[in-house]
Design a protein around this motif. Structure first.
Motif, PDB file in Angstrom:
ATOM      1  N   PHE A   1     124.717 -57.717 129.391  1.00  0.00           N
ATOM      2  CA  PHE A   1     123.769 -57.030 129.071  1.00  0.00           C
ATOM      3  C   PHE A   1     123.390 -57.264 127.493  1.00  0.00           C
ATOM      4  N   PHE A   2     124.059 -57.791 126.747  1.00  0.00           N
ATOM      5  CA  PHE A   2     123.854 -58.057 125.269  1.00  0.00           C
ATOM      6  C   PHE A   2     124.114 -59.496 125.231  1.00  0.00           C
ATOM      7  N   PRO A   3     123.334 -60.242 125.274  1.00  0.00           N
ATOM      8  CA  PRO A   3     123.844 -61.759 124.845  1.00  0.00           C
ATOM      9  C   PRO A   3     123.903 -62.303 123.509  1.00  0.00           C
ATOM     10  N   SER A   4     123.083 -61.532 122.937  1.00  0.00           N
ATOM     11  CA  SER A   4     123.299 -61.977 121.451  1.00  0.00           C
ATOM     12  C   SER A   4     123.744 -60.919 120.675  1.00  0.00           C
ATOM     13  N   LYS A   5     124.103 -59.859 121.069  1.00  0.00           N
ATOM     14  CA  LYS A   5     124.640 -58.902 120.110  1.00  0.00           C
ATOM     15  C   LYS A   5     126.244 -59.167 120.122  1.00  0.00           C
ATOM     16  N   ASN A   6     126.547 -59.184 118.868  1.00  0.00           N
ATOM     17  CA  ASN A   6     127.951 -59.587 118.565  1.00  0.00           C
ATOM     18  C   ASN A   6     128.640 -58.522 117.640  1.00  0.00           C
ATOM     19  N   HIS A   7     128.133 -57.318 117.539  1.00  0.00           N
ATOM     20  CA  HIS A   7     128.751 -56.422 116.502  1.00  0.00           C
ATOM     21  C   HIS A   7     128.653 -55.264 117.051  1.00  0.00           C
ATOM     22  N   ILE A   8     129.274 -54.187 116.294  1.00  0.00           N
ATOM     23  CA  ILE A   8     129.346 -52.922 116.887  1.00  0.00           C
ATOM     24  C   ILE A   8     127.936 -51.740 116.481  1.00  0.00           C
ATOM     25  N   GLY A   9     127.379 -52.398 115.470  1.00  0.00           N
ATOM     26  CA  GLY A   9     126.381 -51.772 114.977  1.00  0.00           C
ATOM     27  C   GLY A   9     126.881 -50.640 114.295  1.00  0.00           C
ATOM     28  N   LYS A  10     126.148 -49.522 114.450  1.00  0.00           N
ATOM     29  CA  LYS A  10     126.391 -48.543 113.171  1.00  0.00           C
ATOM     30  C   LYS A  10     127.573 -47.742 113.630  1.00  0.00           C
ATOM     31  N   ARG A  11     127.932 -47.724 114.848  1.00  0.00           N
ATOM     32  CA  ARG A  11     128.763 -46.689 115.318  1.00  0.00           C
ATOM     33  C   ARG A  11     130.351 -47.490 114.962  1.00  0.00           C
ATOM     34  N   LYS A  12     131.035 -46.270 114.608  1.00  0.00           N
ATOM     35  CA  LYS A  12     132.306 -46.606 114.303  1.00  0.00           C
ATOM     36  C   LYS A  12     133.336 -46.402 115.477  1.00  0.00           C
ATOM     37  N   CYS A  13     134.443 -47.013 115.490  1.00  0.00           N
ATOM     38  CA  CYS A  13     135.387 -46.762 116.267  1.00  0.00           C
ATOM     39  C   CYS A  13     135.917 -45.506 116.196  1.00  0.00           C
ATOM     40  N   HIS A  14     136.422 -45.016 117.227  1.00  0.00           N
ATOM     41  CA  HIS A  14     136.980 -43.503 116.928  1.00  0.00           C
ATOM     42  C   HIS A  14     138.280 -43.387 116.503  1.00  0.00           C
ATOM     43  N   THR A  15     139.000 -44.863 116.519  1.00  0.00           N
ATOM     44  CA  THR A  15     140.226 -44.983 116.012  1.00  0.00           C
ATOM     45  C   THR A  15     140.243 -45.451 114.297  1.00  0.00           C
ATOM     46  N   TYR A  16     139.276 -45.298 113.974  1.00  0.00           N
ATOM     47  CA  TYR A  16     138.895 -45.735 112.566  1.00  0.00           C
ATOM     48  C   TYR A  16     139.779 -44.711 111.596  1.00  0.00           C
ATOM     49  N   SER A  17     140.020 -43.498 111.803  1.00  0.00           N
ATOM     50  CA  SER A  17     140.801 -42.761 111.000  1.00  0.00           C
ATOM     51  C   SER A  17     142.326 -43.240 110.709  1.00  0.00           C
ATOM     52  N   ILE A  18     142.372 -43.763 112.072  1.00  0.00           N
ATOM     53  CA  ILE A  18     144.085 -44.366 111.753  1.00  0.00           C
ATOM     54  C   ILE A  18     144.116 -45.446 110.833  1.00  0.00           C
ATOM     55  N   LEU A  19     144.868 -45.368 109.970  1.00  0.00           N
ATOM     56  CA  LEU A  19     145.183 -46.461 108.862  1.00  0.00           C
ATOM     57  C   LEU A  19     146.067 -47.486 109.568  1.00  0.00           C
ATOM     58  N   THR A  20     145.461 -48.733 109.659  1.00  0.00           N
ATOM     59  CA  THR A  20     146.173 -49.437 110.154  1.00  0.00           C
ATOM     60  C   THR A  20     146.148 -50.913 109.292  1.00  0.00           C
ATOM     61  N   PRO A  21     147.434 -51.537 108.902  1.00  0.00           N
ATOM     62  CA  PRO A  21     147.303 -52.652 107.943  1.00  0.00           C
ATOM     63  C   PRO A  21     146.515 -53.711 108.473  1.00  0.00           C
ATOM     64  N   ALA A  22     145.723 -54.372 107.525  1.00  0.00           N
ATOM     65  CA  ALA A  22     144.654 -55.358 107.787  1.00  0.00           C
ATOM     66  C   ALA A  22     145.047 -56.673 107.405  1.00  0.00           C
ATOM     67  N   ASP A  23     146.304 -56.869 107.069  1.00  0.00           N
ATOM     68  CA  ASP A  23     146.516 -58.096 106.693  1.00  0.00           C
ATOM     69  C   ASP A  23     148.183 -58.295 106.629  1.00  0.00           C
ATOM     70  N   LYS A  24     148.866 -59.325 106.686  1.00  0.00           N
ATOM     71  CA  LYS A  24     150.000 -59.613 106.839  1.00  0.00           C
ATOM     72  C   LYS A  24     150.934 -58.932 105.842  1.00  0.00           C
ATOM     73  N   GLU A  25     150.745 -58.939 104.613  1.00  0.00           N
ATOM     74  CA  GLU A  25     151.276 -58.318 103.466  1.00  0.00           C
ATOM     75  C   GLU A  25     151.382 -56.712 103.731  1.00  0.00           C
ATOM     76  N   ASN A  26     150.524 -56.330 104.066  1.00  0.00           N
ATOM     77  CA  ASN A  26     150.114 -54.871 104.170  1.00  0.00           C
ATOM     78  C   ASN A  26     151.256 -54.567 105.387  1.00  0.00           C
ATOM     79  N   ALA A  27     150.927 -55.176 106.738  1.00  0.00           N
ATOM     80  CA  ALA A  27     151.980 -54.969 107.519  1.00  0.00           C
ATOM     81  C   ALA A  27     153.339 -55.130 107.417  1.00  0.00           C
TER      82      ALA A  27
END
Lengths: 617, 233
Positions: free
Chosen positions: B71-97
């Motif tokens: 469907f979207f050969p050139s598209k590679n990003h989510i656009g403006k929509r956020k993932c619905h799990t955005y509210s779940i805080l997840t560690p984004a790097d090793k130290e935080n994890a």
């Protein structure tokens, strides 16, 4: 006015721009972000490719935006990663966050933005090469193998589980083109088998995260495999040696059993054997003897032959009562003698093939056989001038054997050819002329100890009996007496009838009433026992047939009498002359068929081979 | 009459006895006689769970790339929509994890897995209903498989947490074990409830899920390696 004034700098600008174009000044071309990579998923670097610079010094700037945030940030580090690069350190790197990166090229005349690129660090991980690649040669029962071990790149933190790497290595022999690649998974060690002895191997290792890019191949590690004897070759050598060994054994066995194998594959074609042919003589090299043995006297018939010549002549034996008894006893003795003698084996394989006597014996049983034998003997005896080896005992034995053989049992049939046994048998037992009879007699006597067979018919016509009329008569009597009771069965009447081709046409099997009876002995019985003793003396016990009269009988007075066959008459009669020692009275040379007493006509024919067909009596 | 009565009583008693047997079915161990039946160790549980999460991530990557190609050969990003799990805080790097600790990490994992249960089944339903038959028929099977696996993964991680609690690896302070749906952002869930998914929605959903499955996998690995430092790590 203002516009006019304001337009002057514009005009100037345009002029300058126009001028600049003439000197090829232009805003920079569009840069292009080539790649972004993270070696350990904690930092990452982006590289771009500058466009044309437009002839002017151009600066590049990288700006990025994080996901779900509108803040624009500029690259924190342009230098660490080299030219035209932007290095994001740990603080600036967020995983699972989408970066929107743009590069701007700026020069005096303008700037140019590159196309934005979305980057999630998780998916751009390309680790460094594995480190500390070590290769060692290790030994195994199957041979040597290589053990390759390595360590993850220094910066990749696999210990905490932050990054998971899978490895791959490749091997090749020095000088080859193709690499042999192996996946090692997450392990940091790998074994390589099936090495070439003495080869030089090159080994390289690389790694990759779960979802990412392969690292570069590590620097080549060289390893030399020591020389060893490959097991596979040794196995093949073993197999080859084993099969060669088996092959040799088979060949040797075949060689040993070549005869039987030949026999099996190429069965010998039976061919006619020559009776009287003695291999031993041949081997000795005395061909004269061999051939002389083969010579059958009287063949081809030189004299004019009439039909009678082809007929089997039977000697008529006239015996008085006593003689009959004696004869009977003698028969027993003969039987006994013959029995004891057994039947020498006849090497003649053709025996029985054309031997009508044998056939007849089989047909008619014992009596016939006996008759045949007697016939044969008669004929043979006549022929035996030249047969030296006429031993009494041999004769006796043979005759007896001949006599006995048919009536002993079927198995005795084979004794019939004993008459045809080769001469050497005779020669093997040289007997004195004098003692021959005695020994024969003794033999007979001794044989008489053996109970004669209780078969139905046995005719023991013992020429010896006739011979032993004189002195040995007593013995014979003894023998007779001994044997007589043991011969309860009556003897069948047997007739020796003249017939051609040795066929006994009819055999009278009537059993005599009394035990020892020589039925028809006088008139219809012909007993012919001939033998030639050592001194070319044919001992005949002929019964002359009326047809062709031969003098084949010797008058044997008392004791041993044997007559010599002096020669052949014109009418193919044997002239017999009695031996010196014998008390044979006369030399009946008449061809008249005189019935000689049995005792007189103790002609024991010992013959080698006699062509009975041409025997004329 | 008495005999009849007694016989019926006997029959009733026997029937009760025999009927009772099936009721009182005892649970027999799967292991055969003579075999020692061991409950899987923590290491085994971790391995299974990590394998499962790896498989889930693989399927989601495949689906996402299929959508992108189709469907979207050139598209590679989510656009403006956020993932619905955005509210779940997840560690984004090793130290935080690593700073998070085992209990919280486990909780994050479970939250993420819980947040995706419903959306995945909805995705599957939407895919099967889509008019674009060729593509969606092939992809809807994958979506269904993915959905099932996520459910299994979630129960597996729950078992791992229980085992860890049993072993005393983590404290019992972990309270989150149920009702993950409550953590989903309402906006997202409302859009899901609307049910009007289209291809763009599919694509975004898949993008989000791909990332979250990667997170789950990574967190599980970190959990394993900090709890059971072994040669694998």
């Amino acid at each position: 006015m203002r516009r006019a004034v304001g337009s002057v700098p514009l005009l100037l600008m345009l002029f300058f721009i126009g001028h600049a174009k003439e000197t090829r000044y232009s805003p920079p071309g569009k840069p292009k972000l080539t790649s972004c990579r993270s070696p350990e998923k904690e930092t990452f670097t982006c590289w771009w490719e500058p466009g044309s610079d437009g002839g002017l010094p151009t600066t590049y700037a990288l700006y990025y935006r994080k996901e779900n945030s509108d803040a624009v940030y500029e690259c924190p580090d342009y230098h660490t990663a080299g030219e035209n690069s932007c290095f994001f350190n740990k603080n600036d790197t967020s995983i699972w966050v989408n970066y929107n990166i743009t590069v701007v090229a700026t020069n005096a005349l303008g700037s140019n933005f590159s196309d934005p690129v979305d980057v999630d660090v998780v998916y751009i991980v390309q680790p460094h090469t594995p480190e500390n690649v070590t290769v060692t040669v290790m030994e195994d029962k199957d041979g040597p193998f290589l053990r390759v071990s390595w360590e993850p790149p220094r910066k990749a933190d696999t210990r905490s589980g932050w990054i998971t790497l899978i490895y791959e290595l490749r091997v090749k022999l020095e000088g080859e083109e193709e690499w042999e690649e192996h996946r090692a998974g997450q392990q940091k060690m790998f074994n390589i088998f099936s090495l070439r002895s003495g080869g030089m191997y090159l080994v390289q290792v690389r790694c990759k995260p779960d979802h990412g890019f392969w690292s570069e191949w590590s620097s080549t590690t060289y390893i030399k495999v020591p020389d060893y004897f490959p097991r596979e070759t040794s196995v093949w050598i073993l197999i080859a040696v084993f099969s060669a060994f088996i092959f040799f054994i088979l060949t040797w066995i075949l060689n040993l059993k070549s005869n039987s194998v030949k026999h099996c594959l190429l069965p010998p074609v039976p061919g006619p054997k020559i009776k009287g042919f003695d291999k031993q003589l041949l081997k000795n090299g005395r061909s004269e003897e061999v051939f002389s043995a083969l010579v059958v006297p009287g063949f081809p018939p030189t004299t004019s032959s009439d039909c009678e010549d082809l007929l089997v002549e039977y000697l008529e034996v006239y015996t008085p009562e006593e003689q009959e008894l004696i004869l009977e006893e003698g028969k027993d003795l003969q039987e006994g003698c013959l029995k004891s003698k057994g039947s020498p084996s006849d090497s003649d394989s053709g025996r029985g093939s054309c031997d009508s006597h044998t056939l007849l014996m089989e047909k008619c049983g014992e009596g016939e056989g006996k008759e045949e034998k007697h016939q044969e003997r008669a004929q043979k005896g006549k022929r035996q001038q030249k047969h030296q080896t006429g031993w009494e005992e041999g004769d006796v034995s043979h005759t007896r054997e001949d006599v006995l053989s048919p009536d002993m049992s079927e198995g005795r049939v084979k004794t019939w050819p004993s008459v045809f046994s080769p001469l050497p048998q005779y020669s093997s037992r040289p007997l004195d002329h004098q003692g021959s009879l005695e020994t024969a007699r003794q033999l007979c006597l001794s044989d008489s100890l053996f109970p004669p067979p209780s078969t139905s018919s046995h005719l023991s016509y013992n020429a010896k009996e006739g011979l032993a009329l004189g002195s040995g008569q007593q013995e014979f009597y003894l023998g007779k007496k001994q044997t007589h009771p043991s011969n309860p069965q009556s003897q069948p009447r047997w007739h020796l009838q003249a017939h051609s081709d040795f066929n006994i046409s009819s055999m009278d099997r009537k059993q005599a009433a009394s035990g020892l009876q020589l039925p028809g002995f006088r008139s219809t019985e012909y007993v012919e026992v001939q033998r030639v003793n050592q001194e070319d003396m044919v001992i005949l016990q002929p019964l002359f047939s009326s047809s062709c009269q031969r003098d084949g009988h010797l008058q044997i007075g008392q004791g041993e009498d044997y007559s010599k066959v002096k020669g052949e008459d014109g009418d193919s009669c044997y002239t017999t002359s009695t031996a010196a020692s014998s008390q044979v009275t006369g030399k009946p040379t008449s061809c008249a068929g005189t019935a000689m007493p049995v005792q007189e006509e103790m002609v024991l024919a010992a013959n080698g081979y006699v062509d009975a067909a041409t025997m004329l009596l | 009459v008495r005999q009849k009565f007694y016989s019926t009583v006997w029959v009733a008693v026997l029937a009760l006895v025999y009927l009772d047997f099936p009721i009182r079915v005892g649970t027999a161990a799967i292991c055969a006689h003579g075999q020692e039946c061991h409950a899987p160790s923590l290491a085994d549980l971790f391995d299974r769970v990590i394998q499962q999460s790896s498989r889930v991530h693989g399927i989601s990557s495949e689906l996402h790339s299929d959508y992108e190609q189709y469907f979207f050969p050139s598209k590679n990003h989510i656009g403006k929509r956020k993932c619905h799990t955005y509210s779940i805080l997840t560690p984004a790097d090793k130290e935080n994890a690593q700073r998070l600790g085992r209990e919280e990490l486990t909780e994050v994992i479970l939250r993420l897995l819980g947040a995706w249960g419903d959306p995945l089944s909805q995705l599957h339903r939407s895919m099967t209903q889509d008019q674009n038959q060729d593509f969606n028929h092939y992809s809807s099977n994958k979506a269904l498989e993915m959905s099932d696996m996520v459910h299994e993964l979630r129960s597996g991680v729950t078992k791992v947490a229980e085992k860890m609690k049993l072993l005393g690896v983590i404290s019992n302070a972990l309270g989150y074990m149920s009702s993950p749906e409550s953590l989903a952002p309402s906006s997202v869930s409302s859009s899901y409830e609307r049910g009007d998914f289209n291809s763009i929605d599919h694509h975004d959903l898949l993008y989000c899920f791909r990332r979250d499955s990667n997170k789950v996998k990574n967190y599980l690995r970190i959990l394993k390696c900090t709890t059971l430092p072994e040669l694998d790590c």
